[in-house]
Scaffold this motif. Structure first.
Motif, PDB file in Angstrom:
ATOM      1  N   MET A   1      -7.271  54.072   8.126  1.00 20.67           N
ATOM      2  CA  MET A   1      -8.344  52.473   7.662  1.00 20.67           C
ATOM      3  C   MET A   1      -8.078  52.288   6.183  1.00 20.67           C
ATOM      4  SD  MET A   1     -12.018  51.450   8.356  1.00 20.67           S
ATOM      5  CE  MET A   1     -12.692  52.485   6.840  1.00 20.67           C
ATOM      6  N   THR A   2      -7.600  51.488   5.202  1.00 23.74           N
ATOM      7  CA  THR A   2      -7.662  51.163   4.016  1.00 23.74           C
ATOM      8  C   THR A   2      -9.172  51.419   3.924  1.00 23.74           C
ATOM      9  OG1 THR A   2      -5.727  49.889   4.461  1.00 23.74           O
ATOM     10  CG2 THR A   2      -6.913  49.706   2.590  1.00 23.74           C
ATOM     11  N   PRO A   3      -9.550  52.282   2.943  1.00 25.10           N
ATOM     12  CA  PRO A   3     -10.445  52.472   2.073  1.00 25.10           C
ATOM     13  C   PRO A   3     -10.992  51.267   1.532  1.00 25.10           C
ATOM     14  CG  PRO A   3      -9.212  53.500   0.864  1.00 25.10           C
ATOM     15  CD  PRO A   3      -8.222  53.242   1.982  1.00 25.10           C
ATOM     16  N   LEU A   4     -12.592  50.682   1.498  1.00 30.38           N
ATOM     17  CA  LEU A   4     -13.316  49.555   1.322  1.00 30.38           C
ATOM     18  C   LEU A   4     -13.923  49.478  -0.235  1.00 30.38           C
ATOM     19  CD1 LEU A   4     -14.001  46.630   2.133  1.00 30.38           C
ATOM     20  CD2 LEU A   4     -16.153  47.521   3.267  1.00 30.38           C
ATOM     21  N   LEU A   5     -13.801  48.800  -0.835  1.00 25.79           N
ATOM     22  CA  LEU A   5     -14.592  48.578  -2.322  1.00 25.79           C
ATOM     23  C   LEU A   5     -15.541  47.766  -1.514  1.00 25.79           C
ATOM     24  CD1 LEU A   5     -15.596  49.236  -5.263  1.00 25.79           C
ATOM     25  CD2 LEU A   5     -13.652  47.633  -5.450  1.00 25.79           C
ATOM     26  N   PHE A   6     -16.805  47.760  -1.856  1.00 26.63           N
ATOM     27  CA  PHE A   6     -17.705  46.196  -2.386  1.00 26.63           C
ATOM     28  C   PHE A   6     -18.304  46.600  -3.455  1.00 26.63           C
ATOM     29  CE2 PHE A   6     -22.550  45.096  -2.481  1.00 26.63           C
ATOM     30  CZ  PHE A   6     -22.104  43.316  -2.249  1.00 26.63           C
ATOM     31  N   MET A   7     -17.242  45.843  -4.209  1.00 27.04           N
ATOM     32  CA  MET A   7     -18.081  45.072  -5.948  1.00 27.04           C
ATOM     33  C   MET A   7     -19.343  45.059  -5.897  1.00 27.04           C
ATOM     34  SD  MET A   7     -15.320  43.756  -9.192  1.00 27.04           S
ATOM     35  CE  MET A   7     -15.448  42.121  -7.420  1.00 27.04           C
ATOM     36  N   HIS A   8     -20.533  45.559  -5.923  1.00 29.31           N
ATOM     37  CA  HIS A   8     -22.059  45.101  -6.548  1.00 29.31           C
ATOM     38  C   HIS A   8     -21.768  44.622  -7.946  1.00 29.31           C
ATOM     39  CE1 HIS A   8     -25.950  46.254  -6.589  1.00 29.31           C
ATOM     40  NE2 HIS A   8     -26.204  45.078  -6.568  1.00 29.31           N
ATOM     41  N   ILE A   9     -21.994  43.290  -7.992  1.00 31.38           N
ATOM     42  CA  ILE A   9     -22.434  42.551  -9.369  1.00 31.38           C
ATOM     43  C   ILE A   9     -24.220  42.506  -9.031  1.00 31.38           C
ATOM     44  CG2 ILE A   9     -22.147  40.585 -10.358  1.00 31.38           C
ATOM     45  CD1 ILE A   9     -19.104  39.420  -8.805  1.00 31.38           C
ATOM     46  N   HIS A  10     -24.588  42.957 -10.192  1.00 33.82           N
ATOM     47  CA  HIS A  10     -25.985  43.125 -10.522  1.00 33.82           C
ATOM     48  C   HIS A  10     -26.556  41.901  -9.893  1.00 33.82           C
ATOM     49  CE1 HIS A  10     -24.490  46.438 -13.821  1.00 33.82           C
ATOM     50  NE2 HIS A  10     -25.290  46.859 -13.321  1.00 33.82           N
TER      51      HIS A  10
ATOM     52  N   ALA B   1      -9.664  63.991  -6.102  1.00 36.12           N
ATOM     53  CA  ALA B   1     -11.440  64.217  -5.097  1.00 36.12           C
ATOM     54  C   ALA B   1     -11.614  63.191  -5.292  1.00 36.12           C
ATOM     55  CB  ALA B   1     -11.739  64.548  -6.713  1.00 36.12           C
ATOM     56  N   LEU B   2     -10.972  61.674  -5.180  1.00 37.44           N
ATOM     57  CA  LEU B   2     -11.770  60.829  -4.668  1.00 37.44           C
ATOM     58  C   LEU B   2     -11.247  59.802  -2.897  1.00 37.44           C
ATOM     59  CD1 LEU B   2     -12.381  58.933  -7.858  1.00 37.44           C
ATOM     60  CD2 LEU B   2     -14.253  59.933  -6.430  1.00 37.44           C
ATOM     61  N   SER B   3     -10.164  61.389  -3.060  1.00 33.52           N
ATOM     62  CA  SER B   3      -9.048  60.121  -2.042  1.00 33.52           C
ATOM     63  C   SER B   3      -9.525  60.456  -0.498  1.00 33.52           C
ATOM     64  CB  SER B   3      -7.815  60.693  -2.502  1.00 33.52           C
ATOM     65  OG  SER B   3      -7.499  62.093  -1.773  1.00 33.52           O
ATOM     66  N   LYS B   4     -10.974  61.251  -0.364  1.00 36.61           N
ATOM     67  CA  LYS B   4     -11.235  61.722   0.706  1.00 36.61           C
ATOM     68  C   LYS B   4     -12.324  60.235   1.706  1.00 36.61           C
ATOM     69  CE  LYS B   4     -14.731  64.410  -0.532  1.00 36.61           C
ATOM     70  NZ  LYS B   4     -16.037  65.584  -1.117  1.00 36.61           N
ATOM     71  N   TYR B   5     -12.615  59.370   0.306  1.00 37.55           N
ATOM     72  CA  TYR B   5     -13.560  58.617   0.541  1.00 37.55           C
ATOM     73  C   TYR B   5     -13.076  57.659   1.109  1.00 37.55           C
ATOM     74  CZ  TYR B   5     -16.823  62.024  -2.238  1.00 37.55           C
ATOM     75  OH  TYR B   5     -17.304  62.610  -2.554  1.00 37.55           O
ATOM     76  N   LYS B   6     -13.871  56.565   2.231  1.00 36.74           N
ATOM     77  CA  LYS B   6     -13.389  55.260   3.006  1.00 36.74           C
ATOM     78  C   LYS B   6     -14.497  53.909   2.622  1.00 36.74           C
ATOM     79  CE  LYS B   6     -10.490  57.030   5.302  1.00 36.74           C
ATOM     80  NZ  LYS B   6      -8.551  57.024   4.741  1.00 36.74           N
TER      81      LYS B   6
ATOM     82  N   LEU C   1     -11.726  51.414 -10.010  1.00 36.56           N
ATOM     83  CA  LEU C   1     -10.853  51.790  -8.820  1.00 36.56           C
ATOM     84  C   LEU C   1      -9.359  51.890  -8.536  1.00 36.56           C
ATOM     85  CD1 LEU C   1     -12.325  53.451  -6.446  1.00 36.56           C
ATOM     86  CD2 LEU C   1     -12.449  51.807  -4.955  1.00 36.56           C
ATOM     87  N   SER C   2      -8.770  51.053  -9.056  1.00 33.05           N
ATOM     88  CA  SER C   2      -7.651  50.939  -9.003  1.00 33.05           C
ATOM     89  C   SER C   2      -7.021  51.919  -9.496  1.00 33.05           C
ATOM     90  CB  SER C   2      -6.786  49.576  -9.572  1.00 33.05           C
ATOM     91  OG  SER C   2      -7.239  49.576 -10.869  1.00 33.05           O
ATOM     92  N   GLN C   3      -7.794  52.491 -11.319  1.00 33.52           N
ATOM     93  CA  GLN C   3      -6.598  53.278 -12.024  1.00 33.52           C
ATOM     94  C   GLN C   3      -7.089  55.225 -11.157  1.00 33.52           C
ATOM     95  OE1 GLN C   3      -6.763  52.558 -15.101  1.00 33.52           O
ATOM     96  NE2 GLN C   3      -6.515  51.058 -13.746  1.00 33.52           N
ATOM     97  N   ARG C   4      -7.955  54.574 -10.477  1.00 35.83           N
ATOM     98  CA  ARG C   4      -7.367  56.399  -8.890  1.00 35.83           C
ATOM     99  C   ARG C   4      -7.290  56.371  -7.236  1.00 35.83           C
ATOM    100  NH1 ARG C   4      -8.296  57.830 -13.642  1.00 35.83           N
ATOM    101  NH2 ARG C   4      -9.898  58.908 -14.720  1.00 35.83           N
ATOM    102  N   ILE C   5      -7.168  55.449  -7.498  1.00 34.23           N
ATOM    103  CA  ILE C   5      -7.103  54.917  -5.784  1.00 34.23           C
ATOM    104  C   ILE C   5      -5.724  53.197  -5.907  1.00 34.23           C
ATOM    105  CG2 ILE C   5      -8.141  53.962  -3.610  1.00 34.23           C
ATOM    106  CD1 ILE C   5      -8.828  57.257  -4.305  1.00 34.23           C
TER     107      ILE C   5
END
Length: 231
Positions: A1-10, A46-51, A62-66
């Motif tokens: 599954m492609t990792p999901l980013l929920f971009m939380h705006i304050h 170190a971040l590649s294991k997270y979904k 996040l695009s700088q790392r994933i």
């Protein structure tokens, strides 16, 4: 599954939606790092294991790392969000935590009008939702982590797969689950971290300032509400 980013705006109900989405991931699939600053302090391996990535993490950060991930977010009524953010940060500043961003140490002595007009707080309040949706990013140091940088345009980045609204959080949760193929058992999102704000109305000066700081946010927010037929 492609990792999901929920971009939380304050102050958009992000903690509530994050907690709801966590149920679809194993604990070791959920990234514990929740800011651009903390994400960028780790190597891609170190971040590649997270979904599931959630928090004040931008698409740019996040695009700088994933390389590949799906991004979703929610927007809130710009006026209400900005009022809520200031008074939340002001309360947090009185707690004087060890990792408090430097700018927040000024908030206890600031009025809301000060917050909206001070050049040093501009990156905390000026069209933040539009900047992040268009591909902007949070500050990359602890002192900058509540600041947002990028062009304030009311056109979301093509990298954003879904944009919902805080005022229809259950609908947003259903749409994200459909997008990701999650099987829902409970379609209700519990409300967390609901703050309080002064009950006195804003002054004419504050209303003028807040309108100036949210012009592009309003354009984006209204277009998203229209898209979802929420009017």
């Amino acid at each position: 599954m492609t990792p999901l980013l929920f971009m939380h705006i304050h102050k958009t109900g992000g903690q509530s939606l994050s907690r709801y989405l966590e149920q679809f991931f194993a604990p070791d699939e959920i990234c514990p790092h929740n800011t651009d600053h903390s994400i960028l302090s780790h190597k891609p391996r170190a971040l590649s294991k997270y979904k599931f990535f959630r928090g004040h993490i931008s698409m740019h950060g996040l695009s700088q790392r994933i390389d590949n991930f799906t991004t979703v977010t929610v927007l809130r009524d710009p006026r209400e969000r900005l009022i809520s953010a200031f008074y939340f940060w002001q309360r947090r500043a009185t707690e004087n935590g060890p990792h408090l961003p430097a700018i927040m140490r000024r908030f206890p002595t600031m009025t809301f009008a000060d917050f909206l007009s001070d050049p040093e707080t501009q990156s905390c309040c000026d069209n933040v939702q539009a900047r992040l949706a268009a591909g902007g990013h949070y500050g990359t140091t602890n002192d900058q982590r509540i600041m947002v940088y990028g062009d304030p345009v009311p056109h979301p980045s093509e990298r954003l797969s879904y944009i919902g609204t805080t005022e229809a959080l259950d609908t947003a949760a259903q749409a994200i689950c459909s997008l990701m193929g999650f099987q829902q058992s409970d379609t209700s999102v519990g409300r967390l971290n609901v703050g309080t704000r002064p009950k006195s109305p804003l002054s004419d000066v504050e209303e003028t300032l807040i309108a100036r700081r949210t012009e592009q946010d309003w354009a984006l927010y209204r277009s998203i509400k229209a898209r979802h037929s929420i009017y």
